[in-house]
Design a protein around this motif. Sequence first.
Motif, PDB file in Angstrom:
ATOM      1  N   THR A  84       0.839  -1.205   0.000  1.00  0.00           N
ATOM      2  CA  THR A  84       0.000   0.000   0.000  1.00  0.00           C
ATOM      3  C   THR A  84       0.870   1.251   0.000  1.00  0.00           C
ATOM      4  OG1 THR A  84      -1.663  -1.204   1.260  1.00  0.00           O
ATOM      5  CG2 THR A  84      -1.867   1.178   1.202  1.00  0.00           C
ATOM      6  N   LEU A  85       1.920   1.261   0.837  1.00  0.00           N
ATOM      7  CA  LEU A  85       2.825   2.416   0.879  1.00  0.00           C
ATOM      8  C   LEU A  85       3.473   2.648  -0.475  1.00  0.00           C
ATOM      9  CD1 LEU A  85       4.714   2.006   4.267  1.00  0.00           C
ATOM     10  CD2 LEU A  85       2.937   3.634   3.713  1.00  0.00           C
ATOM     11  N   VAL A  86       3.969   1.575  -1.069  1.00  0.00           N
ATOM     12  CA  VAL A  86       4.660   1.697  -2.360  1.00  0.00           C
ATOM     13  C   VAL A  86       3.697   2.214  -3.419  1.00  0.00           C
ATOM     14  CG1 VAL A  86       5.784   0.375  -4.188  1.00  0.00           C
ATOM     15  CG2 VAL A  86       6.396  -0.027  -1.815  1.00  0.00           C
ATOM     16  N   ARG A  87       2.462   1.705  -3.411  1.00  0.00           N
ATOM     17  CA  ARG A  87       1.487   2.139  -4.406  1.00  0.00           C
ATOM     18  C   ARG A  87       1.154   3.616  -4.238  1.00  0.00           C
ATOM     19  NH1 ARG A  87      -2.908  -0.483  -2.975  1.00  0.00           N
ATOM     20  NH2 ARG A  87      -1.870  -2.465  -3.291  1.00  0.00           N
ATOM     21  N   LYS A  88       0.993   4.073  -2.991  1.00  0.00           N
ATOM     22  CA  LYS A  88       0.689   5.488  -2.740  1.00  0.00           C
ATOM     23  C   LYS A  88       1.803   6.387  -3.267  1.00  0.00           C
ATOM     24  CE  LYS A  88      -3.085   5.374  -0.117  1.00  0.00           C
ATOM     25  NZ  LYS A  88      -4.325   6.000  -0.472  1.00  0.00           N
ATOM     26  N   VAL A  89       3.057   5.968  -3.049  1.00  0.00           N
ATOM     27  CA  VAL A  89       4.183   6.798  -3.489  1.00  0.00           C
ATOM     28  C   VAL A  89       4.319   6.769  -5.006  1.00  0.00           C
ATOM     29  CG1 VAL A  89       6.688   7.037  -3.376  1.00  0.00           C
ATOM     30  CG2 VAL A  89       5.391   6.601  -1.314  1.00  0.00           C
ATOM     31  N   GLN A  90       4.026   5.616  -5.621  1.00  0.00           N
ATOM     32  CA  GLN A  90       4.115   5.561  -7.085  1.00  0.00           C
ATOM     33  C   GLN A  90       3.027   6.396  -7.748  1.00  0.00           C
ATOM     34  OE1 GLN A  90       4.077   1.342  -7.719  1.00  0.00           O
ATOM     35  NE2 GLN A  90       6.316   1.204  -7.730  1.00  0.00           N
ATOM     36  N   ARG A 118      12.538   3.275   5.412  1.00  0.00           N
ATOM     37  CA  ARG A 118      13.258   2.030   5.184  1.00  0.00           C
ATOM     38  C   ARG A 118      12.494   1.116   4.228  1.00  0.00           C
ATOM     39  NH1 ARG A 118      13.030  -0.087  10.064  1.00  0.00           N
ATOM     40  NH2 ARG A 118      14.175   1.662  10.933  1.00  0.00           N
ATOM     41  N   VAL A 119      11.169   1.062   4.377  1.00  0.00           N
ATOM     42  CA  VAL A 119      10.349   0.234   3.494  1.00  0.00           C
ATOM     43  C   VAL A 119      10.424   0.760   2.064  1.00  0.00           C
ATOM     44  CG1 VAL A 119       7.963  -0.381   2.944  1.00  0.00           C
ATOM     45  CG2 VAL A 119       8.791  -0.582   5.274  1.00  0.00           C
ATOM     46  N   LEU A 120      10.308   2.060   1.906  1.00  0.00           N
ATOM     47  CA  LEU A 120      10.358   2.641   0.564  1.00  0.00           C
ATOM     48  C   LEU A 120      11.734   2.453  -0.064  1.00  0.00           C
ATOM     49  CD1 LEU A 120       8.349   5.911   1.173  1.00  0.00           C
ATOM     50  CD2 LEU A 120       7.571   3.805   0.111  1.00  0.00           C
ATOM     51  N   TYR A 121      12.784   2.563   0.742  1.00  0.00           N
ATOM     52  CA  TYR A 121      14.142   2.382   0.228  1.00  0.00           C
ATOM     53  C   TYR A 121      14.343   0.940  -0.220  1.00  0.00           C
ATOM     54  CZ  TYR A 121      19.088   3.392  -0.222  1.00  0.00           C
ATOM     55  OH  TYR A 121      20.346   3.594  -0.739  1.00  0.00           O
ATOM     56  N   ARG A 122      13.726  -0.003   0.505  1.00  0.00           N
ATOM     57  CA  ARG A 122      13.831  -1.415   0.141  1.00  0.00           C
ATOM     58  C   ARG A 122      13.185  -1.677  -1.218  1.00  0.00           C
ATOM     59  NH1 ARG A 122      10.858  -4.288   4.205  1.00  0.00           N
ATOM     60  NH2 ARG A 122      12.202  -3.209   5.662  1.00  0.00           N
ATOM     61  N   HIS A 123      12.176  -0.874  -1.576  1.00  0.00           N
ATOM     62  CA  HIS A 123      11.509  -1.007  -2.865  1.00  0.00           C
ATOM     63  C   HIS A 123      12.077  -0.027  -3.894  1.00  0.00           C
ATOM     64  CE1 HIS A 123       8.476  -3.892  -1.611  1.00  0.00           C
ATOM     65  NE2 HIS A 123       8.472  -3.250  -0.462  1.00  0.00           N
TER      66      HIS A 123
END
Length: 164
Positions: A84-90, A118-123
């Motif tokens: 969900t976090l990754v999708r929001k940022v994309q 950290r989660v976003l950096y991992r992706h």
Amino acid sequence: HKHRWESLKLPFQPLHKVLKSAKTSEKNCRPRHVWFILGAISKCLKVSHSSVQTIVSNYKHHGTTQPSYRSGRRRVLSPRDERTLVRKVQINPRTTAKDLVKMLEETGTKVSISTVKRVLYRHNLKGRSARKKPLLQNHHKTSRLQFATTHGDKDRTFGLISCF
């Protein structure tokens, strides 16, 4: 996954029988043959006596020699939260980590800003601060185009200041 000592053919009674006899005996009064067998196993495998003793005590406590796969700290965010976090940022790359933390708090998950980063950096979503430069507006574009059309026929030295 087998340990090295499980595949060996040792010249004494099987280890599970030794462990069962060690289970039935009291902690302070272990049968004497258990110590000899632990010593023989450690010599065969060329590992320390304490390593063999640790494996035996883990077997007695847990009933197996397999490692526990749930060891370590639990993750704060589930894989679904991370997606969900990754999708929001994309969708909106200008979303800040604070906004994402607030969004997660609304759903009942309390995390820190550094966890979200950290989660976003991992992706492979690395945060950078945006330039503080105003965007071109339509009247800027028209004035530039007007300047280019009026002065386009002049040579390249137009507008250069000579230092001599």
